[in-house]
Design a protein around this motif. Structure first.
Motif, PDB file in Angstrom:
ATOM      1  N   UNK A   1      51.227 -35.250  56.688  1.00  0.00           N
ATOM      2  CA  UNK A   1      50.401 -34.694  55.618  1.00  0.00           C
ATOM      3  C   UNK A   1      50.808 -33.232  55.535  1.00  0.00           C
ATOM      4  N   UNK A   2      51.507 -32.870  54.480  1.00  0.00           N
ATOM      5  CA  UNK A   2      52.117 -31.551  54.379  1.00  0.00           C
ATOM      6  C   UNK A   2      51.360 -30.638  53.424  1.00  0.00           C
ATOM      7  N   UNK A   3      51.303 -29.377  53.802  1.00  0.00           N
ATOM      8  CA  UNK A   3      50.774 -28.343  52.914  1.00  0.00           C
ATOM      9  C   UNK A   3      51.793 -28.096  51.807  1.00  0.00           C
ATOM     10  N   UNK A   4      51.411 -27.265  50.845  1.00  0.00           N
ATOM     11  CA  UNK A   4      52.370 -26.869  49.805  1.00  0.00           C
ATOM     12  C   UNK A   4      53.600 -26.221  50.430  1.00  0.00           C
TER      13      UNK A   4
ATOM     14  N   UNK B   1      46.990 -31.304  49.773  1.00  0.00           N
ATOM     15  CA  UNK B   1      48.100 -31.588  50.678  1.00  0.00           C
ATOM     16  C   UNK B   1      48.807 -32.849  50.195  1.00  0.00           C
ATOM     17  N   UNK B   2      49.904 -33.184  50.854  1.00  0.00           N
ATOM     18  CA  UNK B   2      50.760 -34.261  50.384  1.00  0.00           C
ATOM     19  C   UNK B   2      51.093 -35.225  51.516  1.00  0.00           C
ATOM     20  N   UNK B   3      50.768 -36.490  51.318  1.00  0.00           N
ATOM     21  CA  UNK B   3      51.200 -37.526  52.258  1.00  0.00           C
ATOM     22  C   UNK B   3      52.673 -37.785  51.946  1.00  0.00           C
ATOM     23  N   UNK B   4      53.506 -37.647  52.961  1.00  0.00           N
ATOM     24  CA  UNK B   4      54.943 -37.802  52.780  1.00  0.00           C
ATOM     25  C   UNK B   4      55.498 -38.724  53.858  1.00  0.00           C
TER      26      UNK B   4
END
Length: 156
Positions: free
Chosen positions: A114-117, A145-148
């Motif tokens: 789970x990544x921040x900007x 945030x972004x699930x990657x």
């Protein structure tokens, strides 16, 4: 810069928290408001030890910790932070290479985060895919945030 990567131990907790705190409070300023950053990293003082179940590597410059990455045994990158003055100097890439080497030895076929900007930009350059964006709440502040994920080429 003379970068050295090593496994971390409990004696590193204060230094890792310092890196985390500065990375959040200063390193993400262009993406998150001051209120959001305070909610994300509320205290400069470490509140609890890092999870001993995490596999963690520390990047050092002249024996001083400047970044770290921690991953769960199943391949979830739980923490990845670099001091603001070391962003763009190869620290994140060196730590990331340790994770890839470890994942290969473990026979993993996928990594997730789970990544921040801020972190999203790094992971995209490494070939990761954004699975979805989400908003989470931390201390009454909403943070995007972004699930990657990254599919690994593992012949096992």
């Amino acid at each position: 810069m003379k970068l050295h990567i090593r496994a971390s131990g409990p004696e590193d907790d204060d230094a890792l928290h310092h890196i985390y705190f500065r990375a959040v409070r200063e390193g993400t300023a262009q993406f998150y408001t001051q209120e959001q950053r305070i909610a994300w990293a509320p205290s400069e003082k470490r509140q609890k030890p890092f999870d001993a179940a995490l596999i963690c590597w520390v990047a050092e410059d002249e024996a001083q910790p400047v970044g770290f990455v921690a991953v769960e045994p199943g391949g979830y990158l739980d923490l990845a932070f670099v001091l603001p003055e070391y962003i763009g100097r190869g620290v994140a890439k060196a730590l990331y290479c340790e994770v890839l080497e470890w994942a290969d030895k473990e026979g993993l076929d996928r990594l997730t985060v789970h990544a921040s900007h801020q972190a999203r930009r790094f992971f995209l350059r490494q070939g990761w895919t954004i699975d979805y964006a989400e908003t989470v709440e931390r201390n009454s502040q909403k943070l995007e945030r972004f699930a990657m994920s990254l599919m690994l080429k593992n012949p096992r």
